[in-house]
Design an enzyme around this catalytic site. Structure first.
Site, short mmCIF file in Angstrom:
data_model
loop_
_atom_site.label_atom_id
_atom_site.label_comp_id
_atom_site.label_asym_id
_atom_site.label_seq_id
_atom_site.Cartn_x
_atom_site.Cartn_y
_atom_site.Cartn_z
N GLY A 1 31.10 -3.27 19.73
CA GLY A 1 31.57 -3.01 18.37
C GLY A 1 33.06 -3.26 18.19
O GLY A 1 33.52 -3.52 17.08
N GLU B 1 26.30 -5.49 25.15
CA GLU B 1 25.17 -4.65 24.71
C GLU B 1 23.94 -4.80 25.58
O GLU B 1 23.19 -3.84 25.77
CB GLU B 1 24.82 -4.97 23.24
CG GLU B 1 25.80 -4.41 22.23
CD GLU B 1 26.99 -5.30 21.95
OE1 GLU B 1 27.21 -6.29 22.68
OE2 GLU B 1 27.71 -5.01 20.98
N GLU C 1 33.33 -6.91 17.66
CA GLU C 1 32.78 -7.16 16.31
C GLU C 1 33.79 -6.74 15.23
O GLU C 1 33.94 -7.41 14.21
CB GLU C 1 31.46 -6.39 16.14
CG GLU C 1 30.37 -6.97 17.03
CD GLU C 1 29.13 -6.08 17.09
OE1 GLU C 1 29.26 -4.90 17.48
OE2 GLU C 1 28.04 -6.56 16.76
N ALA D 1 30.88 0.62 20.18
CA ALA D 1 30.30 1.77 19.51
C ALA D 1 30.20 2.88 20.55
O ALA D 1 30.12 2.62 21.75
CB ALA D 1 28.93 1.41 18.97
N1 CO8 Z 1 31.39 4.84 24.11
C1 CO8 Z 1 31.69 6.09 24.49
N2 CO8 Z 1 32.60 6.39 25.43
C2 CO8 Z 1 33.24 5.37 26.03
C3 CO8 Z 1 32.99 4.03 25.69
C4 CO8 Z 1 32.03 3.77 24.68
N3 CO8 Z 1 31.73 2.54 24.24
N4 CO8 Z 1 33.76 3.25 26.48
C5 CO8 Z 1 34.49 4.08 27.25
N5 CO8 Z 1 34.17 5.36 27.00
C6 CO8 Z 1 34.71 6.56 27.62
C7 CO8 Z 1 34.16 6.75 29.03
O1 CO8 Z 1 32.90 7.36 29.00
C8 CO8 Z 1 35.25 7.62 29.64
O2 CO8 Z 1 35.06 8.93 29.21
P1 CO8 Z 1 35.27 10.17 30.27
O3 CO8 Z 1 36.73 10.06 30.68
O4 CO8 Z 1 34.97 11.36 29.44
O5 CO8 Z 1 34.35 9.90 31.41
C9 CO8 Z 1 36.52 7.10 28.99
O6 CO8 Z 1 36.11 6.41 27.80
C10 CO8 Z 1 37.29 6.12 29.85
O7 CO8 Z 1 36.39 5.09 30.23
P2 CO8 Z 1 36.17 4.63 31.75
O8 CO8 Z 1 36.43 5.76 32.67
O9 CO8 Z 1 34.85 3.97 31.83
O10 CO8 Z 1 37.37 3.57 31.88
P3 CO8 Z 1 37.44 2.32 32.87
O11 CO8 Z 1 38.84 1.84 32.79
O12 CO8 Z 1 36.89 2.67 34.20
O13 CO8 Z 1 36.46 1.23 32.22
C11 CO8 Z 1 35.52 -0.04 30.41
C12 CO8 Z 1 36.76 0.66 30.97
C13 CO8 Z 1 35.21 -1.27 31.26
C14 CO8 Z 1 35.87 -0.49 28.98
C15 CO8 Z 1 34.31 0.92 30.40
O14 CO8 Z 1 34.72 2.13 29.80
C16 CO8 Z 1 33.12 0.41 29.67
O15 CO8 Z 1 32.40 -0.44 30.19
N6 CO8 Z 1 32.86 0.94 28.45
C17 CO8 Z 1 31.68 0.61 27.67
C18 CO8 Z 1 31.81 -0.75 27.07
C19 CO8 Z 1 30.56 -1.09 26.31
O16 CO8 Z 1 29.48 -1.19 26.84
N7 CO8 Z 1 30.72 -1.29 25.00
C20 CO8 Z 1 29.64 -1.68 24.11
C21 CO8 Z 1 28.98 -0.49 23.56
S1 CO8 Z 1 27.52 -0.93 22.63
C22 CO8 Z 1 28.09 -1.43 21.15
O17 CO8 Z 1 29.28 -1.48 20.90
C23 CO8 Z 1 27.07 -1.80 20.13
C24 CO8 Z 1 27.67 -2.04 18.76
C25 CO8 Z 1 26.63 -2.09 17.72
C26 CO8 Z 1 26.04 -0.74 17.47
C27 CO8 Z 1 24.89 -0.85 16.52
C28 CO8 Z 1 24.41 0.53 16.06
C29 CO8 Z 1 23.14 0.97 16.62
#
Ligand code: CO8
Length: 260
Positions: free
Chosen positions: A111, A134, A114, A66
């Site tokens: 997400g 999460e 999921e 998400a």
């Molecule tokens: N949301 C928003 N932006 C994201 C997300 C995300 N989940 N993941 C990556 N991005 C963005 C980064 O912020 C970055 O943006 P920018 O270039 O503008 O800085 C761009 O994508 C590229 O990402 P990275 O530079 O971080 O890329 P890396 O190769 O260094 O890392 C990763 C890749 C490991 C995937 C890393 O991006 C990461 O850890 N992302 C987050 C993963 C995460 O925590 N996902 C779970 C989110 S919570 C969730 O999904 C809950 C679901 C249920 C919701 C319920 C409703 C309330």
């Protein structure tokens, strides 16, 4: 229909639905979820489409979760609503009469994992990575990850993945039963389409009833689920494809299914 965050392509009897926000690793915000629901509805009604393939744009991610930037500003009521919206769209995928195959081309986190679990079949690139991270953000899975992961891989492994937030590679995901197949990265779409076309060549109503029998039966006691299966089995005999399939077998020729 035009979408801002999705691409929809059709070829043969397949629809390829691509989450298209590569700059944010295809993270799901409210608009994307809304469009996903609309696209699934549209493809459900499209008679030309027999199988839907769901994937992510770019080389890196299927869906990295998400959208954290979007979620950061939510209050508890809005967060609950966002979770319910995601659950509704994922339920729509799970109960879509057409088989939905996830072609997992990279990160499937939170997400994203999921979403993949709401699909019927998961085919992953050897580069794919999975996880429910999460707890690193101070929240729990909210798009039914606590439920679908436990049902797919068992309670113990689901708790381990959700409590630690650890990421696992495609090999481990395969070993624990989270995915159906691992394929070389550059063959992901070809292999997924191959499976899609194989399914599309079968008796359509039978495939659709099998999906219902499995999904609905898992929510019932076994005896009731078996009875339910027998009802759907009987219903297959109302189709031309059942007559054709059995006649073709006995005549030692390939069947010519019509999808009805
Ligand atoms: N949301 C928003 N932006 C994201 C997300 C995300 N989940 N993941 C990556 N991005 C963005 C980064 O912020 C970055 O943006 P920018 O270039 O503008 O800085 C761009 O994508 C590229 O990402 P990275 O530079 O971080 O890329 P890396 O190769 O260094 O890392 C990763 C890749 C490991 C995937 C890393 O991006 C990461 O850890 N992302 C987050 C993963 C995460 O925590 N996902 C779970 C989110 S919570 C969730 O999904 C809950 C679901 C249920 C919701 C319920 C409703 C309330």
């Amino acid at each position: 229909m035009q979408f801002n965050n999705l691409l929809v392509q059709k070829e043969n009897n397949l629809a390829i639905l691509t989450i298209n926000r590569p700059a944010a690793l295809n993270a799901l915000n409210a608009d994307t979820l809304h469009e996903l629901g609309q696209a699934i509805q549209m493809l459900t009604e499209d008679q030309e489409v027999k199988v839907i393939i769901l994937t992510g744009a770019g080389e890196k991610a299927f869906v990295a979760g998400a959208d954290i930037a979007f979620m950061q500003q939510l209050d508890p009521i809005a967060a609950r609503q966002f979770a319910l919206t995601g659950q509704m769209v994922f339920n729509q995928i799970e109960s879509c009469p057409k088989p939905v195959i996830a072609a997992i081309n990279g990160y499937a986190l939170g997400g994203g994992c999921e979403l993949a679990m709401a699909c019927d079949i998961r085919i992953a690139s050897e580069k794919a990575k999975f996880g429910q991270p999460e707890v690193n953000l101070g929240v729990i899975p909210g798009f039914a990850g606590t439920q679908r992961l436990a049902r797919l891989v068992g309670k113990g492994k689901a708790k381990e993945l959700i409590f630690t937030g650890d990421m696992i590679d495609a090999q481990e995901a395969y070993q624990i039963g989270l995915i159906n197949q691992i394929v070389p990265h550059d063959q992901l779409m070809d292999q997924t389409k191959k499976m899609g076309l194989k399914i599309a060549s079968k008796a359509l109503v039978a495939v659709q009833l099998a999906k219902r029998a499995i999904n609905e039966g898992l929510e019932m006691p076994l005896e009731q689920a078996n009875y339910h299966e027998a009802n759907y089995f009987g219903l297959c005999f109302a189709t031309n494809d059942q007559k054709e399939g059995m006649a073709a077998f006995l005549a030692k020729r390939p069947p010519q299914f019509q999808g009805k």
